[in-house]
Design a protein around this motif. Sequence first.
Motif, PDB file in Angstrom:
ATOM      1  N   ALA A  14       0.828  -1.205   0.000  1.00  0.00           N
ATOM      2  CA  ALA A  14       0.000   0.000   0.000  1.00  0.00           C
ATOM      3  C   ALA A  14       0.862   1.253   0.000  1.00  0.00           C
ATOM      4  O   ALA A  14       0.533   2.255  -0.651  1.00  0.00           O
ATOM      5  CB  ALA A  14      -0.931  -0.010   1.216  1.00  0.00           C
ATOM      6  N   SER A  15       1.979   1.215   0.732  1.00  0.00           N
ATOM      7  CA  SER A  15       2.899   2.348   0.734  1.00  0.00           C
ATOM      8  C   SER A  15       3.447   2.578  -0.669  1.00  0.00           C
ATOM      9  O   SER A  15       3.544   3.718  -1.139  1.00  0.00           O
ATOM     10  CB  SER A  15       4.041   2.094   1.723  1.00  0.00           C
ATOM     11  OG  SER A  15       4.945   3.186   1.760  1.00  0.00           O
ATOM     12  N   ALA A  16       3.806   1.482  -1.341  1.00  0.00           N
ATOM     13  CA  ALA A  16       4.322   1.594  -2.709  1.00  0.00           C
ATOM     14  C   ALA A  16       3.287   2.180  -3.652  1.00  0.00           C
ATOM     15  O   ALA A  16       3.618   2.959  -4.553  1.00  0.00           O
ATOM     16  CB  ALA A  16       4.776   0.228  -3.205  1.00  0.00           C
ATOM     17  N   SER A  17       2.024   1.829  -3.439  1.00  0.00           N
ATOM     18  CA  SER A  17       0.979   2.346  -4.333  1.00  0.00           C
ATOM     19  C   SER A  17       0.806   3.849  -4.182  1.00  0.00           C
ATOM     20  O   SER A  17       0.307   4.519  -5.091  1.00  0.00           O
ATOM     21  CB  SER A  17      -0.347   1.634  -4.063  1.00  0.00           C
ATOM     22  OG  SER A  17      -0.906   2.018  -2.813  1.00  0.00           O
ATOM     23  N   ASN A  18       1.227   4.402  -3.043  1.00  0.00           N
ATOM     24  CA  ASN A  18       1.186   5.859  -2.843  1.00  0.00           C
ATOM     25  C   ASN A  18       2.422   6.561  -3.387  1.00  0.00           C
ATOM     26  O   ASN A  18       2.442   7.792  -3.476  1.00  0.00           O
ATOM     27  CB  ASN A  18       1.088   6.187  -1.348  1.00  0.00           C
ATOM     28  CG  ASN A  18      -0.259   5.855  -0.751  1.00  0.00           C
ATOM     29  OD1 ASN A  18      -1.271   5.829  -1.456  1.00  0.00           O
ATOM     30  ND2 ASN A  18      -0.291   5.565   0.544  1.00  0.00           N
ATOM     31  N   GLY A  19       3.462   5.792  -3.704  1.00  0.00           N
ATOM     32  CA  GLY A  19       4.746   6.388  -4.058  1.00  0.00           C
ATOM     33  C   GLY A  19       4.901   6.692  -5.526  1.00  0.00           C
ATOM     34  O   GLY A  19       3.956   6.614  -6.320  1.00  0.00           O
ATOM     35  N   ILE A  20       6.122   7.043  -5.891  1.00  0.00           N
ATOM     36  CA  ILE A  20       6.467   7.257  -7.292  1.00  0.00           C
ATOM     37  C   ILE A  20       7.712   6.422  -7.602  1.00  0.00           C
ATOM     38  O   ILE A  20       8.552   6.215  -6.723  1.00  0.00           O
ATOM     39  CB  ILE A  20       6.723   8.743  -7.626  1.00  0.00           C
ATOM     40  CG1 ILE A  20       7.991   9.245  -6.926  1.00  0.00           C
ATOM     41  CG2 ILE A  20       5.537   9.615  -7.282  1.00  0.00           C
ATOM     42  CD1 ILE A  20       8.480  10.569  -7.490  1.00  0.00           C
ATOM     43  N   PRO A  21       7.802   5.909  -8.814  1.00  0.00           N
ATOM     44  CA  PRO A  21       8.982   5.108  -9.141  1.00  0.00           C
ATOM     45  C   PRO A  21      10.239   5.960  -9.157  1.00  0.00           C
ATOM     46  O   PRO A  21      10.206   7.141  -9.512  1.00  0.00           O
ATOM     47  CB  PRO A  21       8.663   4.568 -10.537  1.00  0.00           C
ATOM     48  CG  PRO A  21       7.666   5.524 -11.105  1.00  0.00           C
ATOM     49  CD  PRO A  21       6.872   6.027  -9.944  1.00  0.00           C
ATOM     50  N   MET A  22      11.342   5.373  -8.749  1.00  0.00           N
ATOM     51  CA  MET A  22      12.620   6.055  -8.925  1.00  0.00           C
ATOM     52  C   MET A  22      12.775   6.359 -10.412  1.00  0.00           C
ATOM     53  O   MET A  22      12.529   5.477 -11.247  1.00  0.00           O
ATOM     54  CB  MET A  22      13.766   5.173  -8.440  1.00  0.00           C
ATOM     55  CG  MET A  22      13.830   5.023  -6.938  1.00  0.00           C
ATOM     56  SD  MET A  22      15.223   3.987  -6.398  1.00  0.00           S
ATOM     57  CE  MET A  22      14.637   2.363  -6.894  1.00  0.00           C
ATOM     58  N   PRO A  23      13.116   7.578 -10.769  1.00  0.00           N
ATOM     59  CA  PRO A  23      13.207   7.922 -12.197  1.00  0.00           C
ATOM     60  C   PRO A  23      14.077   6.942 -12.972  1.00  0.00           C
ATOM     61  O   PRO A  23      15.167   6.567 -12.524  1.00  0.00           O
ATOM     62  CB  PRO A  23      13.802   9.328 -12.170  1.00  0.00           C
ATOM     63  CG  PRO A  23      13.292   9.908 -10.889  1.00  0.00           C
ATOM     64  CD  PRO A  23      13.329   8.763  -9.918  1.00  0.00           C
ATOM     65  N   ASN A  24      13.570   6.529 -14.138  1.00  0.00           N
ATOM     66  CA  ASN A  24      14.231   5.485 -14.919  1.00  0.00           C
ATOM     67  C   ASN A  24      15.084   6.038 -16.055  1.00  0.00           C
ATOM     68  O   ASN A  24      15.432   5.311 -16.978  1.00  0.00           O
ATOM     69  CB  ASN A  24      13.186   4.516 -15.491  1.00  0.00           C
ATOM     70  CG  ASN A  24      12.154   5.218 -16.372  1.00  0.00           C
ATOM     71  OD1 ASN A  24      12.361   6.349 -16.802  1.00  0.00           O
ATOM     72  ND2 ASN A  24      11.039   4.549 -16.642  1.00  0.00           N
ATOM     73  N   ILE A  25      15.416   7.326 -15.971  1.00  0.00           N
ATOM     74  CA  ILE A  25      16.200   7.950 -17.040  1.00  0.00           C
ATOM     75  C   ILE A  25      17.659   8.097 -16.606  1.00  0.00           C
ATOM     76  O   ILE A  25      17.959   8.180 -15.408  1.00  0.00           O
ATOM     77  CB  ILE A  25      15.620   9.327 -17.423  1.00  0.00           C
ATOM     78  CG1 ILE A  25      15.515  10.249 -16.209  1.00  0.00           C
ATOM     79  CG2 ILE A  25      14.245   9.165 -18.077  1.00  0.00           C
ATOM     80  CD1 ILE A  25      14.990  11.640 -16.535  1.00  0.00           C
TER      81      ILE A  25
END
Length: 455
Positions: free
Chosen positions: A391-402
């Motif tokens: 659930a915490s992950a669903s609130n987060g943002i992915p580490m930028p993949n660039i």
Amino acid sequence: KTAYEIRLSLVGSEMCIRDRYMKNNKSRFIVILLMLSMVAVACGGDTAEEVVETPEVTEAPQETLAAPATTAPPPEVIVVWAEEKVATALDPLVGAYEAAAGVDVEVVVYDFGAIRTDVQTAGPAGEGPDVFLGAHDWVGELAANGVIQPINLSSVSADLFEVGINAFSYDGMSYGFPYATEAIAMYYNADLTDGVPASWDDVKAACDAAGTELCVGAPGGGGGADAYHNHPFVASAGGYVFKISGGFDPNDVGLDNANALVSAEYLDSLVKDGVVASTDYGGSMSAFQEGRALFWMTGPWARNDASAVNYNVGLIPAFGDSPATPFVGVRGAMVSSFSEKKLLAESFILDFFATVEVQEAMYNSDPRLPATKSLFAIVEAADPVAAVFAASASNGIPMPNIPEMGSVWGPFGDALLIIRDQAYGTNEETGVTVNSATDAMKLAAEQIRTAIAGG
């Protein structure tokens, strides 16, 4: 029935089965039709056996040879590279897909750390996989180098958390099916408190009531910079590293926008009030294990370490009305652009790999947090602690993949370390003066922009 009628009924049944299997994706259905046509051709002629009348002769008829039987071509082979635990879960399940799709699936156990490099060398040589499993932060590099193929997630997107979709997005395209996430949450000592307060404004009162030496232990202080663990303190209420719009925009750095600066000053106040301790990873862990800290901000990998006390886990407290947004790591399945069977590879991912049965089997083998809602429902019932991390992950943002993210970790972590350790003043080595949290974040943003620009 005649042999011809039996062949017709078998091929017809197979076509019906595959039609139902592929009805949601026309391009993948075309692949199946092509395979069926190959099977039909391989089975022999298209008409019933003819009865040949033997003319009356006065001598014995000559012996004739039957036409040689044709054999079906070997099935297409889909090669999948996966780390050992995932491969162990997949291998016994692929038989059902092989039977339905008329293909063979070869699951190759591959060192996870080597996949990122090897797909870029083996693919052009014709020796790479059709499908491989990897981390979302590889996407920018692999897409820019033409190594991975975009895939259409529309048939499965309703089952995916948005953070997973964003993780595999690059330049407006989707490059992978997300299957696992990882993010931090808040451990708490269940013998000393009933849970994690909903808001940071209430955390100090909980710690005062428990009477612990430290309140919240979190990596990123004590001389050890850690941008990953401290991201929620800056980016939960409108700050951001890079703006997300169909992917991450390296030209839009938001670590010094108005919301980020307010958040940084709030972190400064939490440190000054004794809510967030000046601890690095080891210091925060030992403080929690010894009962000296009531809370510990870190990820699911620390469950064994946390078990030194009677622990439970809750969401990181909200910042006002904004839920905490941790950095999220995501793993997913990708299609190699060097594959000669791209449609089959995409079918394997979307029609087999994405099913809840396969996802559950992989979770049981390697319990990473689910990226699909269907698996989350199963995990939530079976393992409430894992469900909190998910659930915490669903609130987060992915580490930028660039690739530009490589210019972020140092300056961002250093700025947060200044705040966490209250190390304001003039740096003797650089001569740069930082007198506040605002100064620290402005300096980090300036350094990141300069590095990206090549300065």
